[in-house]
Design an enzyme around this catalytic site. Structure first.
Site, PDB file in Angstrom:
ATOM      1  N   HIS A   1      -1.122   7.933 -17.795  1.00  0.00           N
ATOM      2  CA  HIS A   1      -2.258   8.826 -17.689  1.00  0.00           C
ATOM      3  C   HIS A   1      -2.084  10.115 -17.598  1.00  0.00           C
ATOM      4  O   HIS A   1      -3.404  10.854 -17.285  1.00  0.00           O
ATOM      5  CB  HIS A   1      -1.066   8.563 -15.990  1.00  0.00           C
ATOM      6  CG  HIS A   1      -2.418   7.519 -14.987  1.00  0.00           C
ATOM      7  ND1 HIS A   1      -0.927   6.364 -14.297  1.00  0.00           N
ATOM      8  CD2 HIS A   1      -3.166   7.299 -15.268  1.00  0.00           C
ATOM      9  CE1 HIS A   1      -2.262   5.673 -13.539  1.00  0.00           C
ATOM     10  NE2 HIS A   1      -2.797   5.634 -14.457  1.00  0.00           N
TER      11      HIS A   1
ATOM     12  N   TRP B   1      -2.851  -0.170 -10.372  1.00  0.00           N
ATOM     13  CA  TRP B   1      -1.520  -0.669 -11.310  1.00  0.00           C
ATOM     14  C   TRP B   1      -1.149  -1.227 -10.849  1.00  0.00           C
ATOM     15  O   TRP B   1       0.167  -1.241 -10.696  1.00  0.00           O
ATOM     16  CB  TRP B   1      -0.985   0.835 -11.172  1.00  0.00           C
ATOM     17  CG  TRP B   1      -1.503   2.006 -11.680  1.00  0.00           C
ATOM     18  CD1 TRP B   1      -2.338   2.599 -12.822  1.00  0.00           C
ATOM     19  CD2 TRP B   1      -2.014   3.050  -9.915  1.00  0.00           C
ATOM     20  NE1 TRP B   1      -3.255   3.755 -12.119  1.00  0.00           N
ATOM     21  CE2 TRP B   1      -2.795   4.083 -10.761  1.00  0.00           C
ATOM     22  CE3 TRP B   1      -2.116   3.087  -8.786  1.00  0.00           C
ATOM     23  CZ2 TRP B   1      -3.406   5.096  -9.871  1.00  0.00           C
ATOM     24  CZ3 TRP B   1      -1.442   4.365  -7.989  1.00  0.00           C
ATOM     25  CH2 TRP B   1      -2.893   5.027  -8.945  1.00  0.00           C
TER      26      TRP B   1
ATOM     27  N   GLU C   1       0.912   6.339  -7.524  1.00  0.00           N
ATOM     28  CA  GLU C   1      -0.082   7.638  -7.462  1.00  0.00           C
ATOM     29  C   GLU C   1      -0.305   7.442  -9.182  1.00  0.00           C
ATOM     30  O   GLU C   1       0.564   7.491 -10.306  1.00  0.00           O
ATOM     31  CB  GLU C   1       0.656   8.751  -7.079  1.00  0.00           C
ATOM     32  CG  GLU C   1       0.788   8.844  -5.810  1.00  0.00           C
ATOM     33  CD  GLU C   1      -0.777   8.922  -5.390  1.00  0.00           C
ATOM     34  OE1 GLU C   1      -1.381   9.258  -6.068  1.00  0.00           O
ATOM     35  OE2 GLU C   1      -0.178   9.475  -4.073  1.00  0.00           O
ATOM     36  N   CYS C   2      -1.362   8.342  -9.409  1.00  0.00           N
ATOM     37  CA  CYS C   2      -1.486   8.213 -11.507  1.00  0.00           C
ATOM     38  C   CYS C   2      -0.450   9.367 -11.912  1.00  0.00           C
ATOM     39  O   CYS C   2      -0.331   9.220 -13.371  1.00  0.00           O
ATOM     40  CB  CYS C   2      -2.679   8.113 -11.900  1.00  0.00           C
ATOM     41  SG  CYS C   2      -3.855  10.018 -10.975  1.00  0.00           S
ATOM     42  N   GLY C   3      -0.702  10.642 -11.207  1.00  0.00           N
ATOM     43  CA  GLY C   3       0.286  11.762 -11.512  1.00  0.00           C
ATOM     44  C   GLY C   3      -0.030  12.962 -10.697  1.00  0.00           C
ATOM     45  O   GLY C   3       1.041  13.763 -11.233  1.00  0.00           O
TER      46      GLY C   3
END
Length: 244
Positions: free
Chosen positions: A131, A232, A239-241
């Site tokens: 990510h 995910w 969250e992906c970040g």
């Protein structure tokens, strides 16, 4: 972005966020975006994964409000999007004449090249690294290159518990304004708007994918599951970040 640049951004958006959020809390997304266009004349961008909420925002900006200076739309080409997503990007660019800005991993143009450089199925071996490489770094590079003062997200409070208290307007880690015009909307309201205004959308939404990310790590959502449950799956991530 340097500390001096961060200060400049904050000087340009020296707003009382508590008062702004109080004023906009029950506003239609159109009113939120109109406020932004009026008060942030430069450095205003939309970040879009071309999910239905993103498309609603684009429709308001480009069809309804028709800003004299088109708002740039940042799309992160991770190289692992579904073909349907990439087709929608092309379709939206044509329909709205988007000022589309595509950012991706430097010097990597195919999935094969990505795997050769970073390893096979990096999302399985190190999802945080995956990510960072495909989303976090390209987004920050895009925001910096566009001299972003404020950026729009398609997040809603009802999407996940981690977003339940999200304000309409906040600041990111670098001092830029982060605007969530759909924060007080529900999924049902986004779709109602889309149907009322014939907004184009990803056909995968009709096939069990309420939230669409990268193809290898996005699965269908079953009845009764959270709409982001297919993102995910099994990783424990919410969250992906980008929004942490």
């Amino acid at each position: 972005m340097s500390d001096s640049t961060t200060s400049t951004v904050q000087d340009q958006t020296n707003f009382n966020l508590d008062k702004i959020n109080q004023r906009l809390e029950h506003s239609h997304p159109r009113e939120v975006l109109a406020w932004c266009l009026q008060n942030i004349p430069t450095g205003f961008v939309q970040t879009s994964a071309f999910n239905i909420d993103d498309m609603v925002i684009t429709d308001i900006l480009y069809r309804d409000l028709k800003s004299t200076t088109p708002v740039p739309v940042i799309f992160l080409d991770t190289l692992y999007h579904f073909p349907e997503t990439l087709n929608l990007v092309d379709q939206a660019k044509a329909v709205y004449n988007l000022d589309l800005r595509v950012y991706k991993v430097p010097e990597v143009d195919t999935r094969e090249a990505f795997a050769q450089k970073f390893g096979e199925a990096l999302w399985d071996t190190d999802i945080e690294k995956f990510h960072h490489i495909t989303k976090i770094e390209p987004l920050q590079r895009g925001l910096d290159e566009l001299n972003t003062v404020a950026w729009i997200t398609g997040r809603r409070r009802d999407q996940a518990p981690t977003r339940a208290t999200m304000p309409i307007v906040e600041r990111d880690a670098k001092g830029r304004l982060k605007v969530n015009p759909l924060a007080n909307w529900t999924r049902k309201e986004s779709w109602a708007y889309a149907f009322e205004h014939d907004v184009i959308y990803n056909p995968l939404h009709d096939q069990g994918y309420p939230s669409i990310g990268d193809e290898p790590i996005t699965t269908k959502v079953q009845d009764g599951e959270d709409e982001r449950a297919g993102r995910w799956r099994g990783s424990g991530k919410t969250e992906c970040g980008i929004h942490i």
